[in-house]
Design a protein around this motif. Structure first.
Motif, short mmCIF file in Angstrom:
data_model
loop_
_atom_site.label_atom_id
_atom_site.label_comp_id
_atom_site.label_asym_id
_atom_site.label_seq_id
_atom_site.Cartn_x
_atom_site.Cartn_y
_atom_site.Cartn_z
N HIS A 126 0.21 4.32 2.02
CA HIS A 126 -0.26 3.35 1.02
C HIS A 126 0.17 1.92 1.34
O HIS A 126 0.24 1.08 0.45
CB HIS A 126 0.22 3.76 -0.39
CG HIS A 126 1.70 3.64 -0.61
ND1 HIS A 126 2.22 3.07 -1.75
CD2 HIS A 126 2.76 4.00 0.13
CE1 HIS A 126 3.55 3.11 -1.70
NE2 HIS A 126 3.89 3.67 -0.56
N HIS A 127 0.44 1.65 2.62
CA HIS A 127 0.75 0.28 3.04
C HIS A 127 -0.50 -0.42 3.56
O HIS A 127 -1.44 0.22 4.02
CB HIS A 127 1.85 0.29 4.10
CG HIS A 127 3.16 0.79 3.60
ND1 HIS A 127 3.48 2.13 3.58
CD2 HIS A 127 4.22 0.15 3.07
CE1 HIS A 127 4.69 2.29 3.06
NE2 HIS A 127 5.16 1.09 2.74
N LEU A 128 -0.46 -1.74 3.51
CA LEU A 128 -1.61 -2.54 3.92
C LEU A 128 -1.77 -2.56 5.43
O LEU A 128 -0.81 -2.49 6.18
CB LEU A 128 -1.45 -3.98 3.41
CG LEU A 128 -1.48 -4.18 1.90
CD1 LEU A 128 -0.92 -5.56 1.54
CD2 LEU A 128 -2.90 -4.03 1.37
N PRO A 141 -3.81 1.47 -0.03
CA PRO A 141 -2.80 0.53 -0.55
C PRO A 141 -2.76 0.44 -2.07
O PRO A 141 -1.77 0.00 -2.64
CB PRO A 141 -3.24 -0.81 0.06
CG PRO A 141 -4.05 -0.45 1.25
CD PRO A 141 -4.74 0.82 0.89
N GLU A 142 -3.85 0.87 -2.71
CA GLU A 142 -3.88 0.82 -4.17
C GLU A 142 -3.08 1.96 -4.80
O GLU A 142 -2.83 1.96 -6.02
CB GLU A 142 -5.33 0.88 -4.68
CG GLU A 142 -6.04 2.23 -4.55
CD GLU A 142 -6.66 2.47 -3.17
OE1 GLU A 142 -7.53 3.36 -3.08
OE2 GLU A 142 -6.27 1.79 -2.20
N SER A 144 0.16 4.19 -5.77
CA SER A 144 1.54 3.81 -6.11
C SER A 144 2.56 4.37 -5.15
O SER A 144 3.65 3.84 -5.02
CB SER A 144 1.86 4.28 -7.53
OG SER A 144 1.71 5.70 -7.62
N SER A 186 0.10 -0.30 -10.15
CA SER A 186 -0.62 0.90 -9.72
C SER A 186 -0.32 2.10 -10.61
O SER A 186 -0.35 3.25 -10.17
CB SER A 186 -0.29 1.25 -8.26
OG SER A 186 -0.62 0.19 -7.41
N ASN A 299 4.07 -9.57 1.06
CA ASN A 299 3.48 -8.99 2.27
C ASN A 299 3.06 -10.10 3.23
O ASN A 299 3.35 -10.07 4.42
CB ASN A 299 2.29 -8.11 1.91
CG ASN A 299 1.57 -7.58 3.14
OD1 ASN A 299 2.12 -6.82 3.93
ND2 ASN A 299 0.33 -8.00 3.32
N HIS A 311 3.70 -4.28 0.97
CA HIS A 311 2.83 -4.40 -0.20
C HIS A 311 2.90 -5.84 -0.72
O HIS A 311 3.76 -6.62 -0.32
CB HIS A 311 3.28 -3.46 -1.31
CG HIS A 311 3.41 -2.03 -0.88
ND1 HIS A 311 2.34 -1.21 -0.67
CD2 HIS A 311 4.51 -1.29 -0.60
CE1 HIS A 311 2.75 -0.02 -0.29
NE2 HIS A 311 4.08 -0.04 -0.24
N LYS A 312 2.02 -6.15 -1.64
CA LYS A 312 2.01 -7.50 -2.21
C LYS A 312 3.35 -7.85 -2.84
O LYS A 312 3.86 -8.97 -2.66
CB LYS A 312 0.89 -7.63 -3.24
CG LYS A 312 0.82 -9.00 -3.91
CD LYS A 312 -0.27 -9.07 -4.94
CE LYS A 312 -0.27 -10.42 -5.65
NZ LYS A 312 -1.29 -10.49 -6.72
#
Length: 343
Positions: A126-128, A141-142, A144, A186, A299, A311-312
């Protein structure tokens, strides 16, 4: 969150055939999500008839030692490097969980993985911005946590009823730790549907919380007090904070792997705080951890200034200069980020 039905079909074909040798990998400094997702996924693959080895680059935090199956995880930087090497060399399939680039494994494990060119590779993460090539990718990435993704894949392949209490427990650990006990972003309706299914297996949620968050050492408690009182510096009119720990300071408080986990989050409890950083000294580099609130994108900050990402609102990177130079670089970066209207 919608999973690709095409990718699920590919994955089903890969795992529902003859017995295969499978390696499950997760990132350096494995946390609750890395361990929880790996353990749960390994159990489903074993029930499907496969031989599975879970490998992590280095030791995981002592307060996660109680998790079911965790003692079977092979720690590469330890006395089981030969076991890990043999497992990777014979692997037919390699699953990469909770990381998006081999550099998160650190050498020589990353080099060992790269040397196996015959194994099919699957990403569950789930990382960008994943940076590697995979045969199948579940990059969300969305989501959790990776543990939540693993639950969704188990549900899609074998049904939610196949999730045992032992799997539910480790999946819950991953979801809980990567969401700050369900307080970050998320937090979707489907996440709470998943929690309901996990709870219905009979897991003891208060005990899980106590095992993770109320099982620290005295040294960790004293180290935390020292960091907040002596090492926290505020910048930018109190909207940015940074802290640092040298190897000497950590030894002074009997540091164990995982003792600094969560420290970076604490400055964000200050009302107007927007970004927090902590710098942890290792033998040949300084690990940079970043957290933020709202629109502040760490990020982007990590990628621009510290060769990192994530993540952001939660990211990290590395610095290969001294602690003093790292802090000076961070403070200059904050000025630049502020001037651009990003902070």
């Amino acid at each position: 969150m919608d999973l690709s039905q095409q990718n699920i079909a590919k994955l089903r074909e890969m795992v529902n055939g003859d017995q295969q040798q499978i390696v499950i990998l997760s990132h350096t400094n494995p946390d609750g999500d890395a361990l929880g997702s790996s353990l749960a996924w390994a159990e489903s693959l074993r029930r499907a008839g496969h031989k599975v080895t879970c490998i992590v680059p280095n030791r995981f935090p002592y307060y996660l030692d109680w998790m079911t199956g965790v003692k079977d995880i092979v720690v590469f930087k330890g006395d089981r490097e030969g076991v890990a090497t043999a497992a990777v060399e014979r692997a037919d399939m390699i699953f990469c969980l909770d990381f998006h680039t081999l550099s998160r494994l650190d050498a020589p494990l990353s080099e060992l993985i790269a040397s196996n060119t015959k194994a099919k590779r699957v990403l569950i993460d789930h990382h960008l911005n994943p940076a590697e090539s995979f045969d199948v990718m579940f990059s969300h990435p969305e989501a959790s946590s990776t543990s939540y993704l693993v639950f969704r894949l188990i549900e899609a392949l074998w049904g939610a009823d196949s999730v045992t209490a032992e799997q539910a427990e480790v999946i819950y650990v991953g979801m809980m730790t990567d969401t700050g006990n369900f307080s970050f972003s998320s937090l979707t309706p489907d996440l709470y549907r998943t929690l309901s299914i996990l709870s219905a297996t009979g897991i003891d949620i208060p005990q899980i919380y106590n095992n993770v968050y109320n099982s620290f050492t005295e040294g960790r408690a004293r180290l935390f007090g020292y960091v907040i009182n002596r090492k926290m510096k505020l910048l930018n009119k109190g909207t940015v904070a940074h802290m640092s720990l040298t190897e000497e300071e950590m030894r002074r408080f009997w540091f164990q792997q995982g003792d600094s986990e969560g420290f970076v989050n604490y400055p964000l409890t200050i009302k107007k705080m927007r970004m927090s950083a902590i710098f942890i000294e290792h033998h040949d580099f300084i690990r940079v951890s970043l957290r933020s609130r709202g629109k502040v994108d760490v990020n982007l900050f990590a990628g621009r200034y510290f060769e990192g990402g994530g993540h952001k609102n939660a990211a990290g990177g590395k610095s290969f200069v001294s602690m003093e130079e790292t802090i000076a670089r961070f403070e200059q970066a904050v000025k630049e980020y502020t001037a651009e209207g990003l902070l």
